[in-house]
Enzyme design. Structure first.
Site, mmCIF file in Angstrom:
data_model
loop_
_atom_site.group_PDB
_atom_site.id
_atom_site.type_symbol
_atom_site.label_atom_id
_atom_site.label_comp_id
_atom_site.label_asym_id
_atom_site.label_seq_id
_atom_site.Cartn_x
_atom_site.Cartn_y
_atom_site.Cartn_z
ATOM 1 N N HIS A 122 0.846 -1.147 -0.154
ATOM 2 C CA HIS A 122 0.073 -0.052 -0.041
ATOM 3 C C HIS A 122 0.813 1.293 -0.159
ATOM 4 O O HIS A 122 1.880 1.156 0.341
ATOM 5 C CB HIS A 122 -0.826 -0.160 1.324
ATOM 6 C CG HIS A 122 -1.947 0.897 1.360
ATOM 7 N ND1 HIS A 122 -1.569 2.250 1.793
ATOM 8 C CD2 HIS A 122 -3.209 0.896 1.178
ATOM 9 C CE1 HIS A 122 -2.787 2.920 1.671
ATOM 10 N NE2 HIS A 122 -3.767 2.098 1.461
ATOM 11 N N ASP A 199 2.887 -4.609 7.858
ATOM 12 C CA ASP A 199 1.812 -3.663 7.898
ATOM 13 C C ASP A 199 0.592 -4.550 8.082
ATOM 14 O O ASP A 199 0.303 -5.353 7.237
ATOM 15 C CB ASP A 199 1.807 -3.173 6.326
ATOM 16 C CG ASP A 199 0.416 -2.426 6.011
ATOM 17 O OD1 ASP A 199 -0.365 -2.639 6.923
ATOM 18 O OD2 ASP A 199 0.241 -1.629 4.953
ATOM 19 N N LYS A 225 -10.382 -0.090 11.002
ATOM 20 C CA LYS A 225 -10.496 -1.477 9.942
ATOM 21 C C LYS A 225 -10.745 -2.649 10.894
ATOM 22 O O LYS A 225 -11.384 -3.628 10.364
ATOM 23 C CB LYS A 225 -9.299 -1.595 9.142
ATOM 24 C CG LYS A 225 -9.215 -0.664 8.254
ATOM 25 C CD LYS A 225 -8.062 -1.058 7.212
ATOM 26 C CE LYS A 225 -7.145 0.000 6.417
ATOM 27 N NZ LYS A 225 -7.987 0.663 5.256
ATOM 28 N N CYS A 363 -4.954 2.521 -3.590
ATOM 29 C CA CYS A 363 -3.705 3.055 -2.896
ATOM 30 C C CYS A 363 -2.656 2.098 -3.108
ATOM 31 O O CYS A 363 -1.613 1.817 -2.253
ATOM 32 C CB CYS A 363 -3.686 3.484 -1.602
ATOM 33 S SG CYS A 363 -4.990 4.562 -1.145
HETATM 34 N N1 C6P Z 1 -6.488 0.543 2.875
HETATM 35 C C1 C6P Z 1 -8.226 0.187 1.298
HETATM 36 O O1 C6P Z 1 -7.712 -0.826 0.962
HETATM 37 P P1 C6P Z 1 -5.166 4.064 7.203
HETATM 38 O O2 C6P Z 1 -5.494 4.760 6.115
HETATM 39 O O3 C6P Z 1 -3.890 4.440 7.730
HETATM 40 O O4 C6P Z 1 -5.990 3.422 7.919
HETATM 41 O O5 C6P Z 1 -4.556 2.588 6.444
HETATM 42 C C2 C6P Z 1 -3.654 2.623 5.403
HETATM 43 C C3 C6P Z 1 -3.511 1.092 4.660
HETATM 44 C C4 C6P Z 1 -2.382 0.622 4.979
HETATM 45 N N2 C6P Z 1 -1.769 -0.762 4.661
HETATM 46 C C5 C6P Z 1 -2.923 -1.393 3.929
HETATM 47 C C6 C6P Z 1 -2.735 -2.968 3.648
HETATM 48 C C7 C6P Z 1 -4.161 -0.898 3.723
HETATM 49 O O6 C6P Z 1 -5.053 -1.661 3.274
HETATM 50 C C8 C6P Z 1 -4.365 0.403 4.105
HETATM 51 C C9 C6P Z 1 -5.738 1.123 3.991
HETATM 52 C C10 C6P Z 1 -7.727 0.933 2.705
HETATM 53 O O7 C6P Z 1 -9.480 0.417 0.913
HETATM 54 C C11 C6P Z 1 -7.822 2.503 2.028
HETATM 55 S S1 C6P Z 1 -6.931 2.688 0.715
#
Ligand code: C6P
Length: 409
Positions: A122, A199, A225, A363
């Site tokens: 990501h 991650d 999440k 992303c």
């Molecule tokens: N993915 C989706 O897939 P944040 O925005 O900081 O809570 O999480 C970021 C993030 C980091 N790593 C992974 C593997 C992720 O899937 C995500 C967030 C979301 O829809 C939003 S792009």
């Protein structure tokens, strides 16, 4: 026995009607819905205990501080962290990884050092390292994926070596649903004298996680999440490593002493928690961890595996569909494309039937390039989704195919 109807009762939003149809919320990889227990924890905190933490000696401040620290203990236990001192509250996975890239990377990376990532990351586990590399002269290397969407572990062996200072890998891909062998990568990293960052944005909500068993040095996750509120997440770090790092943000509470020309730092984890934190949200995340523990993460995993596999097999029956990622050992994420239908158009059409899916690059632009598509449609399931919702999804996708097929011909 997993009682899905009882679980669904805990989530008020699941009773919503969208465009005249019952909501089928299949965008859980973006954010999850919240159970009553979490909503009550937020309201209860504001109605009964709200005060700034660690700053007052009055009753409410002490209660708020106790609630905040109790939340830290709960989340640490949920992640199998041996020591809550290693559990830092952040805004989410993105901030957690930035914290490591700034406070560890900028201090300890040197020209010629290497950070090994994967081509499935990501943006939040890629861009912070690009920024750190620009400043320090370190190089980024990338473990490729094989055709089936799993990591090429032979290439990983080749890439991780004496120059490697950190290996960073997504535990569960938000596009491919792959569960990566992060334990093995952690071993390789440690054999090379490097650190391992995981991650966990898409694993902590869905798989039993034990940071000790994973063998990692850093683990990042987002509260929103995993049934918790927005605005809170965590970075778990091995205390010895956190001690070595510089602070990330400067300000109140992260200091021990401040002089006009210099300051000294508080103990971990407070060294990394500058300013007034998202206290209510942390308390809400503690309640979310309790909720997940009560359900049992193994039960959650089994339910999602069943729903994810059912969705994978039902969708693979749709003519001309391409589903991305491996067939086995998946999470409940299913990314797919159909010829002649842009994923955004598909998502919009599904919304008319009350079905919420995500479309776009998620992303993960480098991964999209690797897959040879600009975007995918993605359904992502969680502990409250049902087989009936999968059936509605498949039916709506079939309907969209017919609609766009007629349009194209
Ligand atoms: N993915 C989706 O897939 P944040 O925005 O900081 O809570 O999480 C970021 C993030 C980091 N790593 C992974 C593997 C992720 O899937 C995500 C967030 C979301 O829809 C939003 S792009």
């Amino acid at each position: 026995m997993y009682d899905i109807e009882k679980v669904r009762e805990d989530f008020p939003i699941l009773k919503r009607v969208v465009n005249g149809k019952p909501l089928a919320y299949l965008d859980n990889a973006a954010t999850s819905q919240k159970p009553r227990k979490v909503l009550d924890a937020l309201t209860g905190y504001y109605e009964q205990h709200n005060a700034n933490v660690k700053r007052g000696v009055h009753r409410l401040s002490e209660e708020a501080t106790a609630a905040y620290e109790e939340a830290r203990e709960k989340v640490a236990r949920f992640l199998g962290a041996p020591d809550a001192r290693g559990l830092i509250f952040t805004r989410g996975t993105t901030e957690s990884i930035n914290l490591v890239a700034y406070a560890w990377g900028r201090k300890l990376l040197r020209e010629g050092d290497e950070v090994v990532l994967t081509e499935t990351e990501h943006h939040s586990n890629l861009v912070p390292w690009q920024l750190a590399a620009q400043v320090t002269g370190a190089k980024l290397r990338f473990i490729p994926i094989r055709e089936d969407g799993t990591l090429d572990m032979d290439e990983a062996e080749r890439l991780i070596g004496p120059r490697t200072k950190l290996v960073g890998c997504v535990h569960a891909s938000n596009v491919l649903a792959t569960v990566n062998q992060v334990e093995r990568l952690a071993e390789m990293a440690h054999e090379a004298g490097a650190l391992m960052l995981v991650d966990g944005a898409q694993s902590a909500p869905h798989l039993p996680v034990d940071v000790g068993r994973l063998g990692c040095d850093f683990f990042a996750a987002s509260g929103h999440k995993m049934l918790g509120p927005t605005g809170v997440g965590v970075l778990w770090g091995r205390p010895e490593v956190l001690e070595e790092m510089d602070p990330f943000l400067g300000g109140g509470e992260m200091i021990r002493e401040v002089h006009l020309d210099h300051s000294t730092w508080n103990d971990i984890p407070y060294k990394f928690e500058a300013g007034t934190m998202n206290v209510a949200q942390a308390v809400g995340l503690g309640a979310a961890s309790d909720y997940l523990e009560e359900l049992g993460m193994q039960n959650v995993r089994e339910h999602e595996k069943r729903i994810g596999e059912y969705a994978y097999h039902r969708l693979s029956e749709v003519e001309d569909i391409t589903i991305y990622g491996p067939e086995e050992n998946r999470t409940g994420v299913v990314s797919f494309t159909l010829p002649d239908i842009h994923p955004h158009d598909l998502a919009q059409l599904l919304d008319e039937d009350g079905i919420a899916i995500r479309s776009g690059h998620h992303c993960c632009q480098p991964l999209m390039r690797r897959l040879g598509v600009p975007a995918t449609a993605r359904a992502s399931f969680y502990l409250y989704n049902t087989e009936e919702e999968v059936d509605r999804l498949v039916e709506a996708v079939e309907k969209a195919r017919e609609f766009f097929g007629a349009f194209a011909s």
